[in-house]
Every structure is written in structure tokens, then in C-alpha cells.
Scaffold this motif. Structure first.
Motif, PDB file in Angstrom:
ATOM      1  N   GLU B 175      20.528 117.201  -1.272  1.00  0.00           N
ATOM      2  CA  GLU B 175      20.736 117.522  -2.692  1.00  0.00           C
ATOM      3  C   GLU B 175      22.008 118.335  -2.882  1.00  0.00           C
ATOM      4  O   GLU B 175      22.738 118.140  -3.866  1.00  0.00           O
ATOM      5  CB  GLU B 175      19.508 118.261  -3.243  1.00  0.00           C
ATOM      6  CG  GLU B 175      18.312 117.325  -3.430  1.00  0.00           C
ATOM      7  CD  GLU B 175      16.990 118.040  -3.670  1.00  0.00           C
ATOM      8  OE1 GLU B 175      15.956 117.370  -3.743  1.00  0.00           O
ATOM      9  OE2 GLU B 175      16.999 119.283  -3.769  1.00  0.00           O
ATOM     10  N   GLY B 340       1.313 115.155   1.412  1.00  0.00           N
ATOM     11  CA  GLY B 340       2.675 115.223   1.934  1.00  0.00           C
ATOM     12  C   GLY B 340       3.685 114.381   1.169  1.00  0.00           C
ATOM     13  O   GLY B 340       4.587 113.788   1.763  1.00  0.00           O
ATOM     14  N   THR B 341       3.540 114.362  -0.150  1.00  0.00           N
ATOM     15  CA  THR B 341       4.461 113.578  -0.959  1.00  0.00           C
ATOM     16  C   THR B 341       5.733 114.365  -1.243  1.00  0.00           C
ATOM     17  O   THR B 341       5.669 115.551  -1.551  1.00  0.00           O
ATOM     18  CB  THR B 341       3.804 113.208  -2.304  1.00  0.00           C
ATOM     19  OG1 THR B 341       2.507 112.686  -2.042  1.00  0.00           O
ATOM     20  CG2 THR B 341       4.643 112.196  -3.062  1.00  0.00           C
ATOM     21  N   VAL B 343       9.878 113.610  -2.951  1.00  0.00           N
ATOM     22  CA  VAL B 343      10.890 112.685  -3.463  1.00  0.00           C
ATOM     23  C   VAL B 343      12.200 113.432  -3.601  1.00  0.00           C
ATOM     24  O   VAL B 343      12.225 114.645  -3.802  1.00  0.00           O
ATOM     25  CB  VAL B 343      10.493 112.073  -4.826  1.00  0.00           C
ATOM     26  CG1 VAL B 343       9.242 111.213  -4.697  1.00  0.00           C
ATOM     27  CG2 VAL B 343      10.266 113.154  -5.881  1.00  0.00           C
ATOM     28  N   SER B 344      13.300 112.697  -3.452  1.00  0.00           N
ATOM     29  CA  SER B 344      14.605 113.313  -3.584  1.00  0.00           C
ATOM     30  C   SER B 344      15.621 112.232  -3.894  1.00  0.00           C
ATOM     31  O   SER B 344      15.295 111.038  -3.911  1.00  0.00           O
ATOM     32  CB  SER B 344      14.982 114.035  -2.294  1.00  0.00           C
ATOM     33  OG  SER B 344      16.148 114.793  -2.494  1.00  0.00           O
ATOM     34  N   LYS B 345      16.850 112.659  -4.154  1.00  0.00           N
ATOM     35  CA  LYS B 345      17.892 111.666  -4.341  1.00  0.00           C
ATOM     36  C   LYS B 345      19.236 112.227  -3.893  1.00  0.00           C
ATOM     37  O   LYS B 345      19.426 113.448  -3.853  1.00  0.00           O
ATOM     38  CB  LYS B 345      17.954 111.186  -5.789  1.00  0.00           C
ATOM     39  CG  LYS B 345      18.576 112.148  -6.777  1.00  0.00           C
ATOM     40  CD  LYS B 345      18.561 111.530  -8.161  1.00  0.00           C
ATOM     41  CE  LYS B 345      19.401 112.334  -9.142  1.00  0.00           C
ATOM     42  NZ  LYS B 345      20.854 112.136  -8.996  1.00  0.00           N
ATOM     43  N   GLU B 350      17.601 106.888  -3.894  1.00  0.00           N
ATOM     44  CA  GLU B 350      16.320 107.571  -4.030  1.00  0.00           C
ATOM     45  C   GLU B 350      15.559 107.530  -2.701  1.00  0.00           C
ATOM     46  O   GLU B 350      15.568 106.521  -2.003  1.00  0.00           O
ATOM     47  CB  GLU B 350      15.476 106.930  -5.138  1.00  0.00           C
ATOM     48  CG  GLU B 350      16.126 107.024  -6.511  1.00  0.00           C
ATOM     49  CD  GLU B 350      15.220 106.608  -7.645  1.00  0.00           C
ATOM     50  OE1 GLU B 350      15.701 106.618  -8.796  1.00  0.00           O
ATOM     51  OE2 GLU B 350      14.038 106.273  -7.405  1.00  0.00           O
ATOM     52  N   ALA B 413      11.798 105.912  -5.923  1.00  0.00           N
ATOM     53  CA  ALA B 413      11.130 107.136  -5.461  1.00  0.00           C
ATOM     54  C   ALA B 413       9.720 107.288  -6.014  1.00  0.00           C
ATOM     55  O   ALA B 413       8.766 107.492  -5.261  1.00  0.00           O
ATOM     56  CB  ALA B 413      11.979 108.351  -5.828  1.00  0.00           C
ATOM     57  N   LYS B 414       9.548 107.168  -7.324  1.00  0.00           N
ATOM     58  CA  LYS B 414       8.244 107.482  -7.903  1.00  0.00           C
ATOM     59  C   LYS B 414       7.187 106.428  -7.574  1.00  0.00           C
ATOM     60  O   LYS B 414       6.001 106.639  -7.813  1.00  0.00           O
ATOM     61  CB  LYS B 414       8.354 107.703  -9.408  1.00  0.00           C
ATOM     62  CG  LYS B 414       8.802 109.117  -9.780  1.00  0.00           C
ATOM     63  CD  LYS B 414       7.771 110.208  -9.418  1.00  0.00           C
ATOM     64  CE  LYS B 414       6.882 110.571 -10.584  1.00  0.00           C
ATOM     65  NZ  LYS B 414       5.894 111.644 -10.205  1.00  0.00           N
ATOM     66  N   ARG B 415       7.601 105.281  -7.021  1.00  0.00           N
ATOM     67  CA  ARG B 415       6.585 104.328  -6.557  1.00  0.00           C
ATOM     68  C   ARG B 415       5.724 104.916  -5.446  1.00  0.00           C
ATOM     69  O   ARG B 415       4.626 104.436  -5.187  1.00  0.00           O
ATOM     70  CB  ARG B 415       7.260 103.061  -6.050  1.00  0.00           C
ATOM     71  CG  ARG B 415       7.330 101.992  -7.117  1.00  0.00           C
ATOM     72  CD  ARG B 415       7.832 100.696  -6.564  1.00  0.00           C
ATOM     73  NE  ARG B 415       7.675  99.619  -7.518  1.00  0.00           N
ATOM     74  CZ  ARG B 415       8.493  99.368  -8.535  1.00  0.00           C
ATOM     75  NH1 ARG B 415       9.526 100.160  -8.744  1.00  0.00           N
ATOM     76  NH2 ARG B 415       8.278  98.345  -9.338  1.00  0.00           N
ATOM     77  N   VAL B 416       6.214 105.968  -4.808  1.00  0.00           N
ATOM     78  CA  VAL B 416       5.446 106.582  -3.727  1.00  0.00           C
ATOM     79  C   VAL B 416       4.141 107.179  -4.258  1.00  0.00           C
ATOM     80  O   VAL B 416       3.199 107.363  -3.498  1.00  0.00           O
ATOM     81  CB  VAL B 416       6.327 107.635  -3.005  1.00  0.00           C
ATOM     82  CG1 VAL B 416       6.279 108.975  -3.724  1.00  0.00           C
ATOM     83  CG2 VAL B 416       5.917 107.792  -1.556  1.00  0.00           C
ATOM     84  N   ASP B 417       4.086 107.465  -5.553  1.00  0.00           N
ATOM     85  CA  ASP B 417       2.862 108.024  -6.138  1.00  0.00           C
ATOM     86  C   ASP B 417       1.667 107.084  -5.976  1.00  0.00           C
ATOM     87  O   ASP B 417       0.530 107.531  -5.858  1.00  0.00           O
ATOM     88  CB  ASP B 417       3.071 108.314  -7.630  1.00  0.00           C
ATOM     89  CG  ASP B 417       3.927 109.555  -7.872  1.00  0.00           C
ATOM     90  OD1 ASP B 417       4.144 110.330  -6.921  1.00  0.00           O
ATOM     91  OD2 ASP B 417       4.374 109.733  -9.013  1.00  0.00           O
TER      92      ASP B 417
END
Lengths: 466, 466
Positions: B175, B340-341, B343-345, B350, B413-417
Motif C-alpha cells: 500500500e 483470516g480474510t 484484501v488490499s490493492k 487487487e 478482491a471482494k469476491r473473497v467474501d
């Protein structure tokens, strides 16, 4: 006349319908069994196989350049994989007792019976085309097939006027409204319901209504179309309701679809209350050992309400096809049901739902609490944090999640997947408050909007604990 | 000297730490109990309360205009809500037997004991600052606090050279690399590991590596920093490893954090193998009826491995605070654990993970299969369909989902949810293949990338069925 088998040891699978469910089933069966074990004959009455009907609005709107991009696999590609796909050939009768289907070449009119050991019915859905005066006039278009899409594009190219009326404000209606906006049309949407997107509760539909007007779309709600008016040239000139007339150079019918099950009904196969075929969990038609059905012609179990629903959606059709193909080939797979997830957009407005609306819950005999919250797609301080509204339903007393609806901008729609998985797992809203969802300022506030809604729902469940 | 109680019937809650966990706990307790029932005293050694440390890279990078945007609630706002928040006051000792803490005013040096009935420890984490020659030289910056961020921005404003070296390639490192790129710097990232993002498996880290180089970042892997070199003016001039020197006008340390638990350790409170405080499910320090702890100073239960981990993340700290505040005030809430979720970019790249990496699974005694697939964020034919790579781990034989890692562009990234919820529900990859995820061409291929990975994982589990 009956076609003979190639050999007694080779089984024949007949597939009715060459689109998502049928050809997924055929392809999966072919992956598992070679041509010496299983002969596969598929009949498709149209010009195209395995196309994305969901993509048609984006082709009409210009986001997708050509029709061919919507075709996942051509008839030639299927044939190269050992599937005897016969295009422009319509099955006109299923003889269940005799284990055969009668098919007619649409162009030549020639008919023949084909016997089957195993049958897959994937006849899809047909658009609801209201029985209105003038509905067949030039300039009035459905958007179910690629042929429909091409006909509409041809009309747009040939029409000078820029006034489009879209009849219906469900998924197809709002997507076609976007398409016509993108084509530079002045768009009026005429909608029978109180608010657009009847797949949402009216309070959430109202947000869609406001946003559509913000996009310059004229929304006419509470308006049943009674006639299509034509000019001296026989072309459409307006859409009429009891109250008013809406001038139109082109009319798009986006009223929804019904299961195409006339063939199945005539064959005595079991249909449900939504006129879709009824199957077991292996997608086998109930009471029939060697007949499977999938895609837009079947009813599916709603895991939240415990009742059957009809949902025409390519993603379900593909899953059905996979399951059917495995089972037909002697493997084992099931389709457990759906939770009713759907996402859509109108320009930059994103719309999503999963689970039950208030009226679905009532119909299922469930008592519930609802909460609605406002949040943002990213941390509030991060650029382009977009507002979203989340409505959540939870069962009274147990707190089980029953449904989520989201209306917002970028980043809103796919958040519904969190709730879709939680519904599948039968989580309570209290369990959801602890979900470990991805957090970083560009992707979410520190409490994801779904968590904010869940926390408020927990409080509502407690308050209504009696 | 000991402060006396205001009244015997009023309990006193003391909170150590004025950031996310501590002030969430204080605020939630205050919501549930008024000042006549519960006095709340909170100590914060720094200048700021309730700020978003996660937002600092975006402030430094210029996406967030001012420091104040990162402050969720000022000390004055907390005080207006009935919380006696004492800034610039550092707790120097916890006297567990005596039920009191000693606090020192950082500016005046004055010390006093404050007794408590209930204590919340929310001392956070401290950045790992390697014991290197030159690490305290002007131009070398950590980015843990708002003061750190301001100091770095002051340095950037005062420095002519445009060469930045970031030490570390975890979340903070990447980041900060983005932040320095956004500020127009020539960025070198020096990383001890084989690939950046050690929170991913190396094969996925390699994708991040390639993408970072594509952004013009110089990635130096397998390189332990041994010294910070300074110029005649005493300022930093380079970062040195055993093998090379990397010229630097500014150095950012982004090596990660450790729990700040010296105080707790001195008080004899139980620490885990990662030096974080150990709590029960109600976030109460183990063995202590009236002491709670949360946020970056505690270890949390990893629900997938069954082992404790240390994860410094604002979203967990906020949840801990909510749970603690409820329990302190006589309510009931638990924090069941994490999956252990994260997310970053880095610019438009992503990065996401949830569950276990391969080495985590091995450490937990789990045998597993892995699959990696390529897919897109939208239907392939839809504009701006962005590629993404999804890696999935499933337990051998049972097929239980163990972890997902995603590297891609917009929508990745948010698909990991989806996987985070599936992990929480202990779903198998076969169950996941039937998930009813939102599908429409602008939002997903007809098989969502997570479903594509799950299908391939099912096949891998079957193949390794022995």
C-alpha cells in the motif's frame, strides 16, 4: 418412420433444446462417456446454440459489438465434440411410453421419430407476449432470442424517431431501458406495478424509480398497457393504457417469461404451480427414471421458503446442465435449490436481491423483522465511496436471515453474494455480525454494509422477541 | 495516591487505549449504561482517538486529502458522550491484585493511580522497527500512527529527491508502494521473502510481483535489509542489504506489527505464542473475571486451523470493542473467531485471501488439494471484463474448503467474501458449486470465478480420494 440404433450396446441420449441447460448436459455427458458408449442427439428449433440471452440487452445497447460474442459454442463446435446437434429441428411430441420423440425440420417440414434411452428436456422459457391489439405491429419487439435482438437492431437502424417505450420494469425492462438510453433514445417505461423492480419490495423499488428518473427515464407506474396503437403505415406509433397514450417509435416488451412446457404437458409429465416441470434433486423429472429436465423450463426449490419457484436465469441453467450430464452418464450430482439471488443494473445504478421479499415471507408462513440501512461501498473518506441502501429480513424469534435487497452504485450488487452464502448456510443475523469480510478502505467501510444491516437486524429481532 | 470513587453504586470502567477496540468498547458500554451506573475513564497516550490506521497509506498517497478525515471520533466527541477520555496519558502499570492502573501524563510527567471495577486492555500493536544501523536517521519513517503519517508527509514536502525505498512487501508495504507511486516517486520495494505478499502462497505472490513491476515498481526479493546508510547531512541516502545498496531519498518501513503487550506481560496476564493477550469467546482475558482485551493486542482463534493467530486489522478491533462493551455493561456477546480474510490493492491490482495458505494447512496438520483457475470479473463479452486468478485449497477426502487467494483487477478482491462466509459455514467445495451467486453479464461470468475454482477443486478432491 423410426431411426434405428447404431448398436444395442450404445445408449442414445436425446436432448430437446440446444441452449444453456441442454448443451451443458450434453457436453458434460460427453466428457464422461465416449461416443461408443453414448450417442447424443440434440434438437434445437432456432438458428443458434448455447447463446447468452442475458447478454442481449448489452448487445442491443452497444456494449457488446456483435451477436457472435454472445454465442458460447456454435453448432459446429458441438458437433466436433461428438454431439449430433440438429438445428432448426423442433420436437413436436414426446412419446414417453414408446421412449421416442417426434421432430420436424422447421424449414423443410420433414418429420421423423427418434427413439431414446435417456431424455433431457431443456425447452427453456417463452416471453410473455400480452394479447393486446397491435402487439404484432412492426416496431414492437421482444428480446428473448438472438433473432429478436437482431430484429430490434434492424428496426433501430431503420427508424428515424427517437422515442422508445419499454413495457415492463423487471430485470429485462430496466436493462432494456439502459440499452435504449445508451442508443440515444428518449425512454419511457410503462409498468403495471406500483414501483419498478417488483422483484424487490416496493420501498426498495422506489429507490430504483428515483434513480431511473435521475437518468432521464420517464417512469410510468401503476399502468397496465391495454393496446398498441399503429399509424397509417401499420407501424407502432404509441402504447396505450386506460389513462393515457405514450408515443413510441419503437416498443420493447420486457414483461418476463414463462416455462416452455407445452410439449411436456402434452406428454403427461408433472408440472408445478408455476407451469414448470417438477424434478427431483438429481434433476430427474419426478416419476420418470430416464427423463431429466433443467433450465428455464423447470421449477426449482427455494431453500429459504421451502417452496418451488420459477426462475429463468442462465447461471441456474448451466448448473442444471452439469448435474444432468453427470447423472445421465452414470455419475452423481444434485442441484439442491436456490436462494433467489439476482443482480442487475441500470446505467450506474446497481440492484440486487437474494432470499425472500416481505410478501414471499408472508406467503411462506414466516414472521419476520425488517431493517434498512444506508452505507457506502468504501470507507467514507476514500475517493468514490458510493452510497448504498441495504434492506434485510430476519425471521422473528430465531433471527435466521431471510433475505437481503441492495440498491446502490458501484460495489453494491455483488455484495449480495455474502447474504446468498449466509442464506444457504441458514445463518442467523447474529452469526452474520461476526463474519470475517474483507476490509480495506478502498473496498469497504470498517463495518461492511452487510454487517451494519445484520447488527441492526439483531437489535430488531431482540426488540420483537415475544 | 489513589483516585476515589464518585459513589459506591457507580462502577468504574477503565479503558487502556483510545483507538478502535478501546473506544468501541467504551461507546457500546455507554450506550447500554448511563453515567450514574457506569463511570468510564479511558487513557490514550497519543494525540488522536479513534482513527483509521488503515487509511494512512491513502492519506500519504493523496487519495485522502486531510488527516482529520481519518478520525472517526475526536476526544471532544467522546467526552460529549460521557466518556472521560484522557489524552496524552500513558498507562505505565496494571496492578491486577489491587484493581488499579498507574497513568502518566506524557507532557507533564505527572502520575496517578486510578482504580477500576472493570478493565479493558486495548493497547494495540507496535510496528516492527528493525534494529538496524541508521534506522532512526531523518528520512526513515514508519506509518503506524497519524503522527507517523504527518512526519512522512512533512519529509516528502521537504525532500527534493524522488527515490523512495519501501522496506517490506506485506499489506503495508504494497500500500505504501502505491502511495509513493501516486506521489510521483521512483519506488523500490526491498523484501525479505521470495515473493511479495507473504500472506499469499508464493505462486500467487509471483503474480503480485509481476503486476508491481508492470506498475514501474522495482521489486527486490530475497533481500534482508542490513543497514540504513546516511549522508554527510545525517539524512538517509540508501538502504543496504548484504548484496547491494538502494539509493533512497526517503525510506518507509512497512514490515508489520507486533502486539503491544509489555504492560499486560508485566502484570502477569496470559500471552499466547504470538505475544498477544489470550481471551475467551466473550473477549475476557483468560482467568480474569473483570478484565477484557481486544483489537491489535490480542490473539484470535482461527476457525479454519483451530489455532490462535495475531491479526492487526481495524475491522476485528471494532468487532472486539462491540463485544467487550456489551459484556462489560452486563449484556452478552461473543467473538467466535476469524477465518483470516484480508484484501488490499496496489494501484489497480487487487489482492485477497481468506482461510489457510498451504503452509498454514500443513502447520495445522491438514492434508489438502489445491487448484488455480483463471477467469474474469464480468462475462467475457462484456466491456472491461478483468482477468483474475483464483487459488483454492480444499481438505483431502472431506473436500472442506480451507482457503482462497485471489489476484486480479477490478472486482477481484471482494469476491473473497463468498469464500469467507463458506469457510465460516464449514462448507465443502462440492456444496459451493451449487451456491446461488449473483449473475448478470456486467457483474460475473455465468459461472462466477469462485464457482469455477470450486468445480475444479471438487475434481481434485475426487482424484485424490485415497
Amino acid at each position: 418412420m423410426s431411426m434405428s440404433r447404431t448398436s444395442r450396446s450404445t445408449e442414445r441420449l436425446v436432448v430437446i433444446g440446444g441452449d444453456a441447460a441442454g448443451m451443458s448436459a450434453a457436453s458434460q455427458a460427453r466428457r464422461l462417456k465416449g461416443p461408443d458408449e453414448l450417442e447424443i442427439v440434440a434438437f434445437e428449433r432456432g438458428h443458434f446454440s448455447s447463446f447468452s440471452a442475458c447478454g442481449i440487452p448489452y448487445w442491443v445497447g452497444g456494449d457488446v459489438a456483435t451477436r457472435d460474442e454472445l454465442i458460447a459454442r456454435t453448432p459446429e463446435e458441438h458437433r466436433a465434440r461428438g454431439i449430433d446437434l440438429r438445428m432448426r429441428t423442433e420436437v413436436t411430441e414426446i412419446d414417453v411410453a414408446g421412449g421416442r420423440v417426434r421432430a420436424r425440420n422447421v424449414d423443410s417440414g420433414a418429420e421423423a421419430w427418434t427413439s431414446y434411452d435417456k431424455l433431457v428436456i431443456a425447452t427453456g422459457a417463452r416471453p410473455i407476449r400480452p394479447d393486446l391489439p397491435g402487439v404484432d405491429a412492426p416496431g414492437v419487439h421482444g428480446v428473448q432470442t438472438l433473432d429478436d435482438g437482431q430484429a430490434l437492431l434492424d428496426t433501430l437502424a431503420a427508424t428515424k424517431g427517437r422515442r422508445a417505450v419499454v413495457v415492463g420494469a423487471g430485470y429485462i425492462g430496466v436493462e432494456m431501458a439502459e440499452a435504449m438510453i445508451n442508443r440515444g433514445y428518449e425512454v419511457t417505461v410503462v409498468n403495471r406495478g406500483k414501483e419498478p423492480m417488483a422483484t424487490l419490495d416496493p420501498d426498495m423499488g422506489r429507490l430504483v424509480h428515483g434513480a431511473m428518473e435521475g437518468l432521464g427515464i420517464t417512469m410510468v407506474n401503476d399502468a397496465g398497457v391495454t393496446k398498441i396503437l399503429t399509424g397509417d403505415d401499420g407501424r407502432v406509433r404509441a402504447v396505450g393504457t386506460d389513462a393515457a397514450e405514450y408515443p413510441a417509435d419503437v416498443v420493447v416488451l420486457g414483461i418476463g417469461v414463462r416455462p416452455e412446457t407445452a410439449l411436456a404437458k402434452a406428454a403427461g409429465l408433472p408440472l408445478g404451480e408455476h407451469a414448470g416441470l417438477l424434478t427431483d434433486l438429481a434433476m430427474r423429472v419426478r416419476g420418470h427414471e430416464n427423463i431429466w429436465a433443467g433450465g428455464d423450463c423447470v421449477e426449482v426449490l427455494d431453500l429459504v421458503s421451502g417452496q418451488e419457484r420459477h426462475i429463468a436465469l442462465g447461471t441456474h441453467a448451466n448448473k442444471h446442465g452439469q448435474v444432468i450430464g453427470s447423472n445421465v452418464a452414470g455419475g452423481y450430482a444434485t442441484f439442491p435449490g436456490v436462494v433467489g439471488t439476482a443482480v442487475s443494473k441500470v446505467c450506474d445504478l446497481e440492484i440486487a436481491r437474494t432470499g425472500l421479499r416481505e410478501k414471499d415471507a408472508r406467503r411462506a408462513g414466516l414472521q419476520y423483522v425488517t431493517v434498512t440501512i444506508e452505507s457506502t461501498s468504501r470507507a467514507g473518506y476514500y475517493p468514490n465511496a458510493a452510497p448504498m441502501t441495504v434492506k434485510m429480513l430476519a425471521e422473528r424469534r430465531t433471527g435466521r436471515l431471510l433475505g437481503v435487497q441492495i440498491v446502490g452504485r458501484e460495489g453494491a450488487a455483488k455484495r449480495v453474494d455474502i447474504a446468498a452464502v449466509a442464506l444457504t448456510a441458514r445463518m442467523t443475523v447474529e452469526e452474520m455480525t461476526a463474519l470475517d469480510l474483507g476490509y480495506a478502505p478502498p473496498f469497504s467501510p470498517v463495518w461492511d454494509p452487510i454487517l451494519v444491516a445484520a447488527r441492526k437486524a439483531v437489535a430488531a429481532v431482540r426488540k420483537n422477541a415475544g
